[in-house]
Write a protein that holds these residues in place. Structure first.
Motif, mmCIF file in Angstrom:
data_model
loop_
_atom_site.group_PDB
_atom_site.id
_atom_site.type_symbol
_atom_site.label_atom_id
_atom_site.label_comp_id
_atom_site.label_asym_id
_atom_site.label_seq_id
_atom_site.Cartn_x
_atom_site.Cartn_y
_atom_site.Cartn_z
ATOM 1 N N GLN A 1 6.212 -30.029 -22.740
ATOM 2 C CA GLN A 1 4.755 -30.166 -22.823
ATOM 3 C C GLN A 1 4.116 -28.918 -23.415
ATOM 4 O OE1 GLN A 1 2.845 -32.914 -22.145
ATOM 5 N NE2 GLN A 1 4.843 -33.892 -22.012
ATOM 6 N N ALA A 2 4.572 -27.757 -22.970
ATOM 7 C CA ALA A 2 4.007 -26.496 -23.455
ATOM 8 C C ALA A 2 4.206 -26.346 -24.959
ATOM 9 C CB ALA A 2 4.628 -25.321 -22.709
ATOM 10 N N GLY B 1 1.440 -26.093 -28.028
ATOM 11 C CA GLY B 1 1.354 -24.816 -28.736
ATOM 12 C C GLY B 1 1.246 -23.619 -27.821
ATOM 13 N N LEU B 2 1.758 -23.739 -26.603
ATOM 14 C CA LEU B 2 1.699 -22.648 -25.626
ATOM 15 C C LEU B 2 2.996 -21.844 -25.627
ATOM 16 C CD1 LEU B 2 0.092 -24.643 -22.700
ATOM 17 C CD2 LEU B 2 -1.045 -22.953 -24.153
ATOM 18 N N ALA B 3 2.898 -20.595 -25.246
ATOM 19 C CA ALA B 3 4.058 -19.719 -25.069
ATOM 20 C C ALA B 3 4.116 -19.310 -23.605
ATOM 21 C CB ALA B 3 3.933 -18.492 -25.957
ATOM 22 N N GLY B 4 5.308 -18.919 -23.144
ATOM 23 C CA GLY B 4 5.449 -18.454 -21.771
ATOM 24 C C GLY B 4 6.798 -18.797 -21.186
ATOM 25 N N VAL C 1 4.868 -21.101 -13.494
ATOM 26 C CA VAL C 1 4.671 -21.321 -14.925
ATOM 27 C C VAL C 1 3.684 -20.271 -15.421
ATOM 28 C CG1 VAL C 1 3.880 -22.928 -16.704
ATOM 29 C CG2 VAL C 1 5.085 -23.802 -14.669
ATOM 30 N N LEU C 2 4.096 -19.522 -16.418
ATOM 31 C CA LEU C 2 3.231 -18.559 -17.073
ATOM 32 C C LEU C 2 3.009 -19.077 -18.484
ATOM 33 C CD1 LEU C 2 1.820 -15.753 -16.961
ATOM 34 C CD2 LEU C 2 3.900 -14.830 -17.968
ATOM 35 N N ALA C 3 1.771 -19.246 -18.887
ATOM 36 C CA ALA C 3 1.496 -19.817 -20.199
ATOM 37 C C ALA C 3 0.335 -19.100 -20.870
ATOM 38 C CB ALA C 3 1.182 -21.305 -20.073
ATOM 39 N N SER C 4 0.444 -18.983 -22.187
ATOM 40 C CA SER C 4 -0.589 -18.324 -22.974
ATOM 41 C C SER C 4 -0.884 -19.173 -24.201
ATOM 42 C CB SER C 4 -0.100 -16.940 -23.403
ATOM 43 O OG SER C 4 -1.096 -16.260 -24.123
ATOM 44 N N GLY C 5 -2.182 -19.340 -24.493
ATOM 45 C CA GLY C 5 -2.587 -20.117 -25.653
ATOM 46 C C GLY C 5 -4.060 -20.465 -25.580
ATOM 47 N N GLU C 6 -4.446 -21.507 -26.282
ATOM 48 C CA GLU C 6 -5.839 -21.940 -26.293
ATOM 49 C C GLU C 6 -6.251 -22.456 -24.913
ATOM 50 O OE1 GLU C 6 -7.953 -21.451 -28.750
ATOM 51 O OE2 GLU C 6 -6.321 -20.476 -29.847
ATOM 52 N N PRO C 7 -7.467 -22.167 -24.470
ATOM 53 C CA PRO C 7 -7.917 -22.620 -23.142
ATOM 54 C C PRO C 7 -7.777 -24.131 -22.931
ATOM 55 C CG PRO C 7 -9.446 -20.995 -23.999
ATOM 56 C CD PRO C 7 -8.483 -21.310 -25.115
ATOM 57 N N GLY C 8 -8.102 -24.929 -23.929
ATOM 58 C CA GLY C 8 -7.976 -26.377 -23.792
ATOM 59 C C GLY C 8 -6.538 -26.817 -23.598
ATOM 60 N N LEU D 1 -4.229 -24.962 -22.141
ATOM 61 C CA LEU D 1 -3.883 -24.601 -20.756
ATOM 62 C C LEU D 1 -4.404 -25.659 -19.781
ATOM 63 C CD1 LEU D 1 -4.544 -20.758 -20.762
ATOM 64 C CD2 LEU D 1 -2.323 -21.899 -20.651
ATOM 65 N N ASP D 2 -5.586 -26.166 -20.035
ATOM 66 C CA ASP D 2 -6.137 -27.227 -19.185
ATOM 67 C C ASP D 2 -5.276 -28.482 -19.259
ATOM 68 O OD1 ASP D 2 -8.233 -25.536 -18.504
ATOM 69 O OD2 ASP D 2 -9.639 -26.451 -19.930
ATOM 70 N N ALA D 3 -4.820 -28.824 -20.466
ATOM 71 C CA ALA D 3 -3.959 -29.995 -20.638
ATOM 72 C C ALA D 3 -2.627 -29.789 -19.931
ATOM 73 C CB ALA D 3 -3.743 -30.286 -22.121
ATOM 74 N N LEU D 4 -2.080 -28.580 -20.011
ATOM 75 C CA LEU D 4 -0.830 -28.297 -19.308
ATOM 76 C C LEU D 4 -1.028 -28.437 -17.805
ATOM 77 C CD1 LEU D 4 2.143 -27.402 -19.398
ATOM 78 C CD2 LEU D 4 1.316 -25.039 -19.184
#
Length: 88
Positions: free
Chosen positions: A24-25, A29-32, A44-51, A53-56
């Motif tokens: 999913q990440a 387009g998330l990293a972590g 879970v540590l994730a970095s990316g666009e706020p939207g 992160l909300d979807a994750l």
């Protein structure tokens, strides 16, 4: 970019939760990383666009079919430059 740490409790180890989270990440387009904790939770540590992160977070609250998520705690962190998405 935004960074967040999620702590997921319930039946989330041994049910492909981390692998599903990684899939999913990457789609979002998330990293972590996603890793099992000794107390039975998944971090879970994730970095990316706020939207994204909300979807994750929405996905984390459901998880894969065999998971039974009881709670997801989210903590905003200072922005971090992460790359890829690892499993630990």
């Amino acid at each position: 970019m935004a960074t967040a740490r999620f702590l997921v409790s319930g039946k989330v180890q041994g049910v492909f939760y981390r692998a599903g989270t990684r899939e999913q990440a990457l789609v979002l387009g998330l990293a972590g990383h996603a890793r099992n904790l000794p107390d039975g939770r998944v971090e879970v540590l994730a970095s990316g666009e706020p939207g994204a992160l909300d979807a994750l977070e929405r996905w984390l609250r459901q998880g894969p079919p065999l998971a039974r998520v009881e709670a997801v705690a989210r903590e905003a962190l200072p922005e971090q430059a992460l790359s890829g998405f690892g499993l630990g």
